[in-house]
Design a protein around this motif. Structure first.
Motif, PDB file in Angstrom:
ATOM      1  N   GLU A 126       0.842  -1.182   0.000  1.00  0.00           N
ATOM      2  CA  GLU A 126       0.000   0.000   0.000  1.00  0.00           C
ATOM      3  C   GLU A 126       0.876   1.230   0.000  1.00  0.00           C
ATOM      4  OE1 GLU A 126      -2.710  -2.323   3.149  1.00  0.00           O
ATOM      5  OE2 GLU A 126      -2.636  -0.149   3.335  1.00  0.00           O
ATOM      6  N   THR A 128       3.089   4.468  -1.032  1.00  0.00           N
ATOM      7  CA  THR A 128       4.159   4.670  -1.997  1.00  0.00           C
ATOM      8  C   THR A 128       5.168   3.536  -1.918  1.00  0.00           C
ATOM      9  OG1 THR A 128       3.937   6.911  -1.191  1.00  0.00           O
ATOM     10  CG2 THR A 128       5.577   6.532  -2.902  1.00  0.00           C
ATOM     11  N   PHE A 130       8.914   2.071  -2.228  1.00  0.00           N
ATOM     12  CA  PHE A 130      10.197   2.653  -1.846  1.00  0.00           C
ATOM     13  C   PHE A 130      11.223   2.312  -2.916  1.00  0.00           C
ATOM     14  CE2 PHE A 130      13.438   4.319   0.732  1.00  0.00           C
ATOM     15  CZ  PHE A 130      14.502   3.446   0.707  1.00  0.00           C
ATOM     16  N   TYR A 135      16.296   6.999  -3.234  1.00  0.00           N
ATOM     17  CA  TYR A 135      16.823   7.216  -1.885  1.00  0.00           C
ATOM     18  C   TYR A 135      18.301   7.568  -1.936  1.00  0.00           C
ATOM     19  CZ  TYR A 135      17.987   6.087   3.003  1.00  0.00           C
ATOM     20  OH  TYR A 135      18.432   6.124   4.291  1.00  0.00           O
ATOM     21  N   LEU A 139      20.114  10.940  -0.732  1.00  0.00           N
ATOM     22  CA  LEU A 139      21.182  10.862   0.272  1.00  0.00           C
ATOM     23  C   LEU A 139      22.413  11.604  -0.202  1.00  0.00           C
ATOM     24  CD1 LEU A 139      21.310   7.316   1.843  1.00  0.00           C
ATOM     25  CD2 LEU A 139      21.178   9.493   3.004  1.00  0.00           C
ATOM     26  N   ARG A 176      23.168  12.944  11.586  1.00  0.00           N
ATOM     27  CA  ARG A 176      21.720  12.963  11.458  1.00  0.00           C
ATOM     28  C   ARG A 176      21.105  11.690  12.017  1.00  0.00           C
ATOM     29  NH1 ARG A 176      17.294  12.843  11.781  1.00  0.00           N
ATOM     30  NH2 ARG A 176      15.597  13.733  10.564  1.00  0.00           N
ATOM     31  N   CYS A 180      18.382   8.662  15.891  1.00  0.00           N
ATOM     32  CA  CYS A 180      17.522   7.501  15.681  1.00  0.00           C
ATOM     33  C   CYS A 180      18.000   6.307  16.494  1.00  0.00           C
ATOM     34  CB  CYS A 180      17.491   7.109  14.205  1.00  0.00           C
ATOM     35  SG  CYS A 180      16.990   8.439  13.124  1.00  0.00           S
TER      36      CYS A 180
ATOM     37  N   VAL B 145      22.110   3.774   6.769  1.00  0.00           N
ATOM     38  CA  VAL B 145      21.604   3.644   5.403  1.00  0.00           C
ATOM     39  C   VAL B 145      21.106   2.215   5.165  1.00  0.00           C
ATOM     40  CG1 VAL B 145      22.286   3.638   2.988  1.00  0.00           C
ATOM     41  CG2 VAL B 145      23.004   5.501   4.460  1.00  0.00           C
ATOM     42  N   LEU B 147      20.215  -0.079   7.385  1.00  0.00           N
ATOM     43  CA  LEU B 147      19.019  -0.393   8.182  1.00  0.00           C
ATOM     44  C   LEU B 147      17.780   0.252   7.594  1.00  0.00           C
ATOM     45  CD1 LEU B 147      20.313  -0.078  11.858  1.00  0.00           C
ATOM     46  CD2 LEU B 147      19.636  -2.156  10.681  1.00  0.00           C
ATOM     47  N   SER B 148      17.938   1.476   7.117  1.00  0.00           N
ATOM     48  CA  SER B 148      16.757   2.152   6.592  1.00  0.00           C
ATOM     49  C   SER B 148      16.263   1.479   5.325  1.00  0.00           C
ATOM     50  CB  SER B 148      17.052   3.634   6.346  1.00  0.00           C
ATOM     51  OG  SER B 148      18.232   3.782   5.608  1.00  0.00           O
ATOM     52  N   VAL B 149      17.179   1.026   4.473  1.00  0.00           N
ATOM     53  CA  VAL B 149      16.749   0.338   3.257  1.00  0.00           C
ATOM     54  C   VAL B 149      16.018  -0.949   3.619  1.00  0.00           C
ATOM     55  CG1 VAL B 149      17.556  -0.886   1.218  1.00  0.00           C
ATOM     56  CG2 VAL B 149      18.521   1.324   1.774  1.00  0.00           C
ATOM     57  N   MET B 152      12.547  -0.078   4.981  1.00  0.00           N
ATOM     58  CA  MET B 152      11.602   0.408   3.992  1.00  0.00           C
ATOM     59  C   MET B 152      11.214  -0.686   3.011  1.00  0.00           C
ATOM     60  SD  MET B 152      11.014   3.464   4.879  1.00  0.00           S
ATOM     61  CE  MET B 152      10.161   4.266   3.545  1.00  0.00           C
ATOM     62  N   LYS B 153      12.065  -1.693   2.880  1.00  0.00           N
ATOM     63  CA  LYS B 153      11.769  -2.787   1.960  1.00  0.00           C
ATOM     64  C   LYS B 153      11.057  -3.949   2.646  1.00  0.00           C
ATOM     65  CE  LYS B 153      13.100  -2.239  -2.289  1.00  0.00           C
ATOM     66  NZ  LYS B 153      12.106  -2.355  -3.339  1.00  0.00           N
ATOM     67  N   ILE B 227      13.407   6.808  11.724  1.00  0.00           N
ATOM     68  CA  ILE B 227      13.904   6.567  10.370  1.00  0.00           C
ATOM     69  C   ILE B 227      12.882   7.069   9.363  1.00  0.00           C
ATOM     70  CG2 ILE B 227      14.445   4.803   8.669  1.00  0.00           C
ATOM     71  CD1 ILE B 227      15.744   3.178  10.710  1.00  0.00           C
ATOM     72  N   PHE B 230      12.991  10.716   8.995  1.00  0.00           N
ATOM     73  CA  PHE B 230      14.108  11.143   8.159  1.00  0.00           C
ATOM     74  C   PHE B 230      13.785  10.932   6.692  1.00  0.00           C
ATOM     75  CE2 PHE B 230      18.170  12.279   6.855  1.00  0.00           C
ATOM     76  CZ  PHE B 230      18.778  11.281   6.118  1.00  0.00           C
ATOM     77  N   MET B 231      13.148   9.809   6.375  1.00  0.00           N
ATOM     78  CA  MET B 231      12.744   9.531   4.999  1.00  0.00           C
ATOM     79  C   MET B 231      11.846  10.631   4.482  1.00  0.00           C
ATOM     80  SD  MET B 231      13.931   6.841   3.706  1.00  0.00           S
ATOM     81  CE  MET B 231      15.215   5.946   4.480  1.00  0.00           C
ATOM     82  N   TRP B 242       4.108   6.249   3.332  1.00  0.00           N
ATOM     83  CA  TRP B 242       4.562   4.869   3.367  1.00  0.00           C
ATOM     84  C   TRP B 242       3.742   4.155   4.447  1.00  0.00           C
ATOM     85  CZ3 TRP B 242       8.536   8.723   3.263  1.00  0.00           C
ATOM     86  CH2 TRP B 242       9.239   8.761   2.036  1.00  0.00           C
ATOM     87  N   SER B 243       2.537   3.819   4.079  1.00  0.00           N
ATOM     88  CA  SER B 243       1.577   3.416   5.109  1.00  0.00           C
ATOM     89  C   SER B 243       1.984   2.145   5.840  1.00  0.00           C
ATOM     90  CB  SER B 243       0.187   3.254   4.500  1.00  0.00           C
ATOM     91  OG  SER B 243       0.303   2.600   3.249  1.00  0.00           O
ATOM     92  N   GLN B 244       2.474   1.171   5.092  1.00  0.00           N
ATOM     93  CA  GLN B 244       2.859  -0.080   5.755  1.00  0.00           C
ATOM     94  C   GLN B 244       3.967   0.144   6.784  1.00  0.00           C
ATOM     95  OE1 GLN B 244       3.996  -3.085   2.956  1.00  0.00           O
ATOM     96  NE2 GLN B 244       2.402  -4.449   3.694  1.00  0.00           N
ATOM     97  N   ARG B 247       2.785   2.030   9.783  1.00  0.00           N
ATOM     98  CA  ARG B 247       2.074   1.184  10.726  1.00  0.00           C
ATOM     99  C   ARG B 247       3.047   0.401  11.580  1.00  0.00           C
ATOM    100  NH1 ARG B 247      -1.025  -2.353   7.335  1.00  0.00           N
ATOM    101  NH2 ARG B 247      -1.244  -0.712   5.807  1.00  0.00           N
TER     102      ARG B 247
END
Lengths: 351, 264
Positions: A126, A128, A130, A135, A139, A176, A180, B145, B147-149, B152-153, B227, B230-231, B242-244, B247
């Motif tokens: 659902e 957008t 990724f 990205y 970056l 940055r 987190c 970087v 971890l964020s990928v 998000m995946k 994260i 930041f995205m 990025w709804s999923q 959540r």
């Protein structure tokens, strides 16, 4: 062929797309024998032709490689590359006769279905999707990439190295990212041993202090000795020099008395004057010069002849203290109109 | 040393017998003493002794934490606790309390099976950049970087995706990097040992491929919500698009389980 394509088109949303393709093929081969235009004779020839076999296998391997290498490309929802691969495979499968080729076909299937699964997950996501490429681009901007404005450079470097990243690029990201993380701060000793022990450092300092002072004391006596000796030598040399001057002046004119003041005073330097008086006093003490008052009651000096020394030594010893101040010195210079010094300063300086 | 040996020799037979054996053996022989055993052990020791041992454990952890590699219970027992192992649970409890009250850190057992501990910060990071001007570690940027990928995946990615993304950032695992050196080693070895990442083989792949997941330490230390924030800033989008992921990030705080129900 039509049924097969139908199976291929539905590959993305449904897992059984490949199965559909299989069925399609089977139906095709089971069904219209005539439609495929394969006679029994043809089949046997194809079966045994090693060249054809190799060709089919190589084509399969190419397909498999292309799927593996261009995985991300195929994943992109913007193209139908996966479908094209499957159509290609369909065509190849028609000629498959032996187990080896079938095994390659099966391998291609595994790879393709895996890709299909990922494409499906993209579809079902659902919101957008990724995109890691976008990205990465963002970056790079965040890290402070200085993009070259020259289009030519981009093409030359293949687009991979356009612009340069600043030195602290990754530090910026790390900074940055700090907020987190709930990392525990690393523990490091601030300085030296954990059990702080003051006494040892203090002792060391004391010892160091003592050592230099001892050496300093040792140094001083030798220095003083040196000074004294040089002092003595200097004084003696000076005294002798002044005696020389006195004698030469006296020899020039033995009859005319030499005024004491004129002799010792250096109109350009008060300190030199005092030194001259000091050195003169040695001469007089040692009996090498004598001082007397002339008719005007002004002091005069004259060297003592060698014969006279002992004679005058015992009886006529008198002491007096000579005092002079800058004021008196100046008055004397004015009174006697002393323009030039009679005792020239030594050419070499001791101190 | 001999004095203490005598003390522990009066303990249960298991302890005295295993004292000699345990020098060579691993954690397999260390079984958690029961509460009654701990009680008996405490009775025979002075409070000062227990405090001293607790302090040693705390110090050991703090120094080990410098490299961010988890502490194994077996090592802790072998090198620090030693003959006090019969009151081990009490010591750990006190050490955890010290960390909590004195340092503001949480002592967490990230692996109940193999008994590994890590230290994480109890306190939330300050908003925005930290006011303390401590030197930043660029490896953290690299880790972030990756971890964020992964997040998000959806939580699992094949290694090639990571390598390709890094290549676009001028970090090539095949080449020596200015800042990171052997990138592949840092990512697949160092980060994995620190439990920030998991690097597992995918079965039936030829050539062998691996996939990356978040490690246990990352699950505890890293905030998914931050994260996503930041995205949002980077892509100039609302994080909720990025709804999923949104959540997942906001469902259960610091939970290792992905959310199944939608809560906003």
């Amino acid at each position: 062929m039509k049924r097969a394509r139908g199976g291929g088109d539905e590959e993305a949303p449904r897992q059984n797309g490949s199965a559909g393709r299989r069925k399609g093929d089977q139906q095709q081969s089971d069904g219209d024998d005539g439609a495929g235009a394969f006679g029994p004779a043809d089949l046997q020839d194809d079966d045994n032709d090693p060249g054809l076999r190799r060709e089919i296998r190589s084509k399969y391997r190419d397909l498999i490689n292309s799927v593996q290498q261009n995985r991300e490309d195929m994943l992109s929802p913007s193209n139908n590359k996966l479908t094209e691969v499957l159509e290609e495979a369909n065509k190849l499968f028609k000629d498959v006769r032996q187990a080896r080729e079938a095994a390659l076909d099966a391998q291609l299937l595994v790879v393709a279905t895996d890709l299909g699964k990922e494409k499906a997950s993209q579809l079902f996501a659902e919101g957008t999707a990724f995109d890691p490429t976008a990205y990465a681009e963002h970056l790079l901007s965040f890290m402070g990439l200085n993009r070259l404005e020259d289009g030519e450079d981009d093409q030359q470097n293949g687009g991979a190295v356009d612009g340069y990243l600043p030195q602290d690029a990754w530090h910026r990201v790390a900074r940055r990212a700090e907020c987190c993380f709930r990392t525990s701060p690393s523990f490091h000793y601030m300085m030296g041993s954990f059990h702080a022990e003051p006494p040892p450092p203090k002792q060391r300092i004391e010892r160091q202090r003592k050592a230099p002072s001892k050496e300093a004391k040792r140094m001083m006596p030798t220095q003083l000795k040196k000074m004294e000796s040089s002092h003595q030598e200097a004084t003696e040399k000076e005294v002798e020099r002044i005696l020389g001057y006195l004698k030469s002046y006296y020899q020039d004119d033995p009859t005319s008395p030499i005024s004491y003041f004129e002799f010792v005073i250096d109109p350009s330097s008060f300190s030199r004057t005092v030194e001259n008086i000091f050195h003169m006093s040695f001469l007089i003490r040692d009996g090498l010069a004598r001082m007397y008052l002339d008719n005007d009651k002004l002091p005069c000096i004259a060297p003592v002849e060698e014969g006279e020394v002992e004679a005058g030594g015992s009886c006529s010893r008198k002491q007096c203290i000579v005092a002079i101040s800058p004021k008196i010195w100046k008055e004397l210079i004015e009174a006697f109109d002393i323009r030039d010094t009679m005792i020239h300063p030594p050419s070499t300086q001791n101190e | 040393m001999t004095q203490r040996k005598r003390l522990s020799n009066t303990q249960s037979r298991r302890q005295s017998g295993s004292l000699v054996v345990q020098e060579e053996d691993d954690d397999t022989t260390f079984t958690q003493p029961s509460t009654s055993q701990v009680q008996r052990g405490l009775e025979k020791l002075t409070p000062a002794q227990v405090d001293q041992k607790t302090a040693e454990v705390v110090q050991y952890f703090l120094v080990k934490d410098q490299k961010k590699i988890p502490v194994r219970r077996a090592d802790l027992v072998k090198h620090v606790v030693k003959e006090y192992r019969n009151i081990y649970p009490e010591i750990i409890k006190r050490a955890a309390r010290t960390f909590d009250q004195v340092f503001g850190l949480k002592l967490v057992e990230i692996d109940p099976k193999s008994h590994m501990y890590i230290l994480i910060n109890k306190l939330e990071a300050a908003e925005g950049a930290s006011p303390i001007n401590s030197p930043t570690n660029p490896k953290m940027g690299l880790l972030f970087v990756i971890l964020s990928v992964i997040f998000m995946k959806g939580g699992v990615v094949r290694e090639n995706l990571i390598w390709n993304t890094l290549k676009k950032l001028r970090v090539d695992p095949g080449e020596k990097h200015e800042e990171f050196g052997d990138v592949k080693k840092v990512v697949t070895d160092e980060f994995v040992r620190q439990r920030y990442l998991e690097y597992a083989r995918i079965p039936h792949t030829e050539p062998i491929e691996h996939e990356f997941r978040w490690g246990q330490r990352a699950e505890l230390e890293v905030s998914k919500a931050k994260i996503l924030e930041f995205m949002g800033q980077l892509h100039e989008q609302d994080p909720q698009t990025w709804s999923q992921q949104y959540r997942e990030a906001h469902s259960v705080p610091n939970s290792s389980q992905p959310s199944t129900s939608s809560q906003r």
